[in-house]
Motif scaffolding. Structure first.
Motif, PDB file in Angstrom:
ATOM      1  N   THR A  70       0.830  -1.199   0.000  1.00  0.00           N
ATOM      2  CA  THR A  70       0.000   0.000   0.000  1.00  0.00           C
ATOM      3  C   THR A  70       0.866   1.251   0.000  1.00  0.00           C
ATOM      4  N   ALA A  71       1.911   1.247   0.839  1.00  0.00           N
ATOM      5  CA  ALA A  71       2.800   2.405   0.904  1.00  0.00           C
ATOM      6  C   ALA A  71       3.498   2.639  -0.435  1.00  0.00           C
ATOM      7  N   GLY A 163      -3.580   0.732   7.383  1.00  0.00           N
ATOM      8  CA  GLY A 163      -3.767   2.034   6.747  1.00  0.00           C
ATOM      9  C   GLY A 163      -3.175   3.167   7.567  1.00  0.00           C
ATOM     10  N   GLU A 164      -3.300   3.061   8.894  1.00  0.00           N
ATOM     11  CA  GLU A 164      -2.750   4.121   9.748  1.00  0.00           C
ATOM     12  C   GLU A 164      -1.227   4.083   9.766  1.00  0.00           C
ATOM     13  N   ILE A 165      -0.640   2.886   9.637  1.00  0.00           N
ATOM     14  CA  ILE A 165       0.818   2.789   9.501  1.00  0.00           C
ATOM     15  C   ILE A 165       1.250   3.468   8.202  1.00  0.00           C
ATOM     16  N   ILE A 669     -12.881   2.736   6.698  1.00  0.00           N
ATOM     17  CA  ILE A 669     -12.733   3.984   5.946  1.00  0.00           C
ATOM     18  C   ILE A 669     -11.519   3.912   5.027  1.00  0.00           C
ATOM     19  N   ASN A 670     -10.397   3.418   5.539  1.00  0.00           N
ATOM     20  CA  ASN A 670      -9.179   3.365   4.727  1.00  0.00           C
ATOM     21  C   ASN A 670      -9.325   2.454   3.517  1.00  0.00           C
ATOM     22  N   LEU A 737      -7.709   4.405   0.577  1.00  0.00           N
ATOM     23  CA  LEU A 737      -6.534   5.211   0.912  1.00  0.00           C
ATOM     24  C   LEU A 737      -5.528   5.243  -0.240  1.00  0.00           C
ATOM     25  N   ILE A 738      -5.344   4.096  -0.923  1.00  0.00           N
ATOM     26  CA  ILE A 738      -4.394   4.061  -2.043  1.00  0.00           C
ATOM     27  C   ILE A 738      -4.794   5.088  -3.101  1.00  0.00           C
ATOM     28  N   ASN A 739      -6.058   5.083  -3.490  1.00  0.00           N
ATOM     29  CA  ASN A 739      -6.530   6.041  -4.496  1.00  0.00           C
ATOM     30  C   ASN A 739      -6.342   7.470  -4.024  1.00  0.00           C
TER      31      ASN A 739
END
Length: 745
Positions: A70-71, A163-165, A669-670, A737-739
């Motif tokens: 993801t990052a 996601g928070e990481i 949400i993420n 989150l990625i988008n």
């Protein structure tokens, strides 16, 4: 033994409780330790809406691959703070051949590329490494494991989804309204045989089911702290996750200073205590001298009673466990049977395990050796396995002869991994009963598969009572009943151990490193933003709790954490085998709509034509997705796969009476799933189709009522997503989150 005060109080330096008026809350809430630590890490202007950055991050190998993927997809350049990748979860899970070690190779290459810290397999479980090497007074640490708790060392630590990481890796902030802070006042001294798990279960039993600690910070104070060793405190602290708390922090003293100095980090000590007359949003008082040896019956750590109480009427409790287990297993399989464990009025266990961040501490294991001294377990006796929390602990147990005592007694000593804690090693046989000093005892957490007709049960107990039970021929026995002279070993620690055996590449990123990617490591599929209106098919309604273990099971599924599409096929497997095919059927309609192919299903075709006619819109304005409905959703671990797997299967929303934790709501949400709270979930049935109109407006006005139309019933129910930050609104609008990060919103 324990009392709760569910209203605001002042706590004076002398420990006196004063009931103030609300007008004093704002000023004196600033006197807590938690407030001061959060203030030092807050990047925003308001202490009511926090924007936090952390000093360090940590992830285990059962989720770091997806986080790194993801990052990377979000454009990361370099890890901005120390990020520890620990290889303690997947290590022994050999399902799928090379794939777990492929994950470790992937992790090491990312550490080289982006500048992180790589903790190789078998060296330590992640939380013990963080205690020994990273936690310090006044710090904040974020982990992608729910038991990220280092409050004993003055660190405010939080376990969240991946996601928070990722946000922290991208130098974004952790946004949260300032949490309430509950004082946990400890008085007295534990009796011999009463261990940290006994205190922890007492706390959990009194606070989980009533939501007393939900999403709050626990601040441990009181003279009773001085009567506990640092390890004893850690054994309590790590279990606060199971009470529903967001985080925890403890007053520090010379014992903490000695611990940090022993580990070569004395410079990270400072005395921490609340300022005079600190305001708390509630209080828990525990008299340690009155705590008994406790147990948590299956299938939740909050099913707490004393061992003495259990032994008064074991048949009653076994029957309750059998009945609950049968509901989980289902009527299509042979009955779940535990009554054979009742022998001459006593309960006999088949297996005993002490493991990981809660059980595998030096003092717990040393106390077991004292209890089992002179005992020899037969080949058909209750099996006893022990996983020390780190190699330094393992080494010291060996150096002082404690391991030899345990091995002579018949215990088997295992590697430093988390396996028994989440069901990837030491799985009991069908219809067996296990006692464990680990963090959880959810259904199938011990590794059985109820949906396939396999069913076992695990009881949580402290290591001391586990040893007492094993030593008493496997019959459940509280350690407080024994007359034991406990040894007081002086613990030694080799400060050079990790220096030579951990790959520390922080601040040494090399962007030219080519990351090796095993055949099982799959990129995230494409996700799409929601359109103007949502059409949602209800693919599952659950009137009981839906845990993250239900949504993304442990066991063999863990092996596929790096293959999101494969992992998604395991979703709800142990709770509802029909969930995946029902979800895929809905997803196929959305794929057809998106690719402008004819809708083949006549029922769907009819529904969509009617909705489009009524709204005066086209199919291009719609998003078709599935929705999961439950009474309580998200209790358990921080695993983001509980949300991402739903997304991959076409999930668009969760509707619940409550979400068990803040971290699960954040995961939704993420991953672009709408987290909708609905009091009247009884109004919604499986198979129904729901319509939510005007999605951009719904997102922008988050916190306002959401009309949810139940098609075919001519009925509207009102849900609510609660307030959201602008970033959260942007993530939902983007689809995930990625988008959101790719689009540079």
């Amino acid at each position: 033994m324990i009392r709760l005060i569910d209203k605001g109080i002042f706590l004076t330096p002398e420990g006196k409780i004063i009931y103030p008026g609300e007008q004093w809350k704002r000023e004196y809430a600033q006197h807590t330790m938690a407030y001061q630590v959060m203030k030092a890490h807050n990047q925003g202007k308001s202490m009511e809406k926090l924007q936090l950055k952390f000093d360090a991050l940590v992830s285990p190998d059962n989720n770091y691959v997806s986080i790194l993927q993801t990052a990377s997809a979000s454009g990361i350049k370099e890890f901005p703070v120390p990020y520890v990748l620990s290889n303690c979860h997947n290590t022994l899970c050999a399902v799928g051949g090379t794939i777990n070690e492929d994950d470790h190779v992937f992790g090491l290459d990312n550490v080289k590329k982006y500048g992180g810290i790589f903790l190789p397999p078998y060296k330590a479980v992640l939380h013990q490494y963080m205690r020994e090497m990273m936690a310090g007074c006044g710090k904040m640490i974020l982990g992608s494991d729910s038991h990220t708790r280092y409050g004993v060392l003055g660190t405010l630590a939080i376990g969240e989804g991946g996601g928070e990481i990722v946000k922290q890796l991208l130098s974004q902030t952790y946004d949260i309204p300032r949490p309430p802070v509950i004082a946990v006042k400890l008085i007295g001294k534990p009796r011999p045989g009463v261990g940290p798990m006994d205190v922890a279960l007492t706390l959990i039993g009194a606070t989980f089911k009533n939501g007393f600690n939900k999403n709050k910070i626990l601040e441990f104070v009181g003279e009773g702290i001085s009567n506990l060793t640092v390890e004893y405190r850690m054994g309590i602290d790590v279990m606060t996750t199971e009470s529903g708390a967001l985080s925890s922090i403890w007053c520090t003293d010379e014992k903490v200073q000695d611990y940090l100095s022993l580990h070569g980090r004395g410079d990270q000590y400072r005395e921490m205590k609340p300022k005079a007359d600190a305001y708390y949003d509630g209080l828990i008082e525990i008299d340690l001298s009155k705590v008994e040896c406790m147990m948590a019956l299956p299938y939740h750590p909050s099913n707490v009673l004393s061992i003495h109480e259990f032994n008064k009427n074991p048949q009653k409790y076994l029957e309750e466990v059998e009945e609950a287990g049968q509901k989980i297993k289902g009527e299509d399989h042979p009955p779940f049977a535990l009554m054979s464990k009742l022998q001459q009025g006593k309960v006999h266990v088949d297996q005993a395990l002490v493991s990981g961040c809660s059980g595998g501490l030096f003092e717990n294991i040393a106390a077991m050796a004292d209890i089992l001294k002179g005992t020899v377990l037969g080949g058909d006796a209750s099996a006893l396995g022990i996983n020390p929390a780190s190699q330094p602990i393992f080494s010291e147990l060996a150096r002082q002869g404690i391991m030899s005592e345990l091995i002579s007694a018949g215990a088997t000593i295992r590697p430093c991994i988390c396996g028994p804690c989440f069901g990837v090693t030491d799985v009991p046989a069908d219809n067996q009963l296990s006692i464990r000093h680990v963090t959880r005892n959810y259904p199938n957490r011990e590794g059985s598969k109820p949906g396939k007709g396999q069913m076992a049960a695990a009881i949580l107990m402290d290591a001391r009572s586990i040893a007492a039970t094993v030593g008493n021929k496997g019959y459940i026995t509280p350690a407080s009943d024994l007359q034991i002279e406990y040894s007081h070993y002086e613990y030694h620690y080799d400060t050079n151990y990790y220096k030579g055996q951990v790959y520390d590449n922080f601040n040494k990123a090399d962007r030219d490193v080519q990351v090796r990617k095993g055949p099982n490591i799959e990129d995230w599929p494409n996700f799409y933003p929601p359109n103007q209106h949502l059409i949602l098919k209800v693919v599952g309604v659950y009137r009981d709790s839906v845990t993250t273990d239900d949504l993304s099971p442990s066991g063999d599924a863990v092996a596929y954490r790096s293959n999101p599409t494969k992992l998604a096929t395991f979703t709800m497997r142990n709770k509802d085998t029909g969930y995946v095919p029902r979800s895929k059927a809905v997803l196929q309609q959305e794929i057809s709509r998106r690719e402008k192919q004819p809708i083949q299903d006549e029922k769907w075709k009819d529904i969509l034509e009617k909705v489009c006619t009524n709204l005066g819109c086209s199919l291009e304005d719609m998003t078709i997705g599935s929705v999961l409905v439950g009474n309580q959703i998200g209790d358990g671990s921080s695993r983001e796969q509980a949300a991402s797997s739903q997304k991959i299967l076409g999930g668009v929303a969760n509707i619940a009476r409550e979400f068990a934790t803040k971290r699960y709501r954040s995961n939704l949400i993420n991953w672009g799933l709408f987290p909708i709270i609905l009091e009247d979930i009884e109004e919604i049935q499986e198979g129904e189709v729901l319509l939510i109109r005007n999605i951009p407006q719904i997102i922008e006005q988050a916190g306002q009522p959401i009309p949810i139309e139940i098609l075919g019933k001519d009925k509207i129910v009102l849900g609510n997503m609660g307030e959201m930050t602008q970033d959260e609104k942007g993530i939902l609008s983007s689809g995930c989150l990625i988008n959101y990060n790719r689009m540079g919103v």
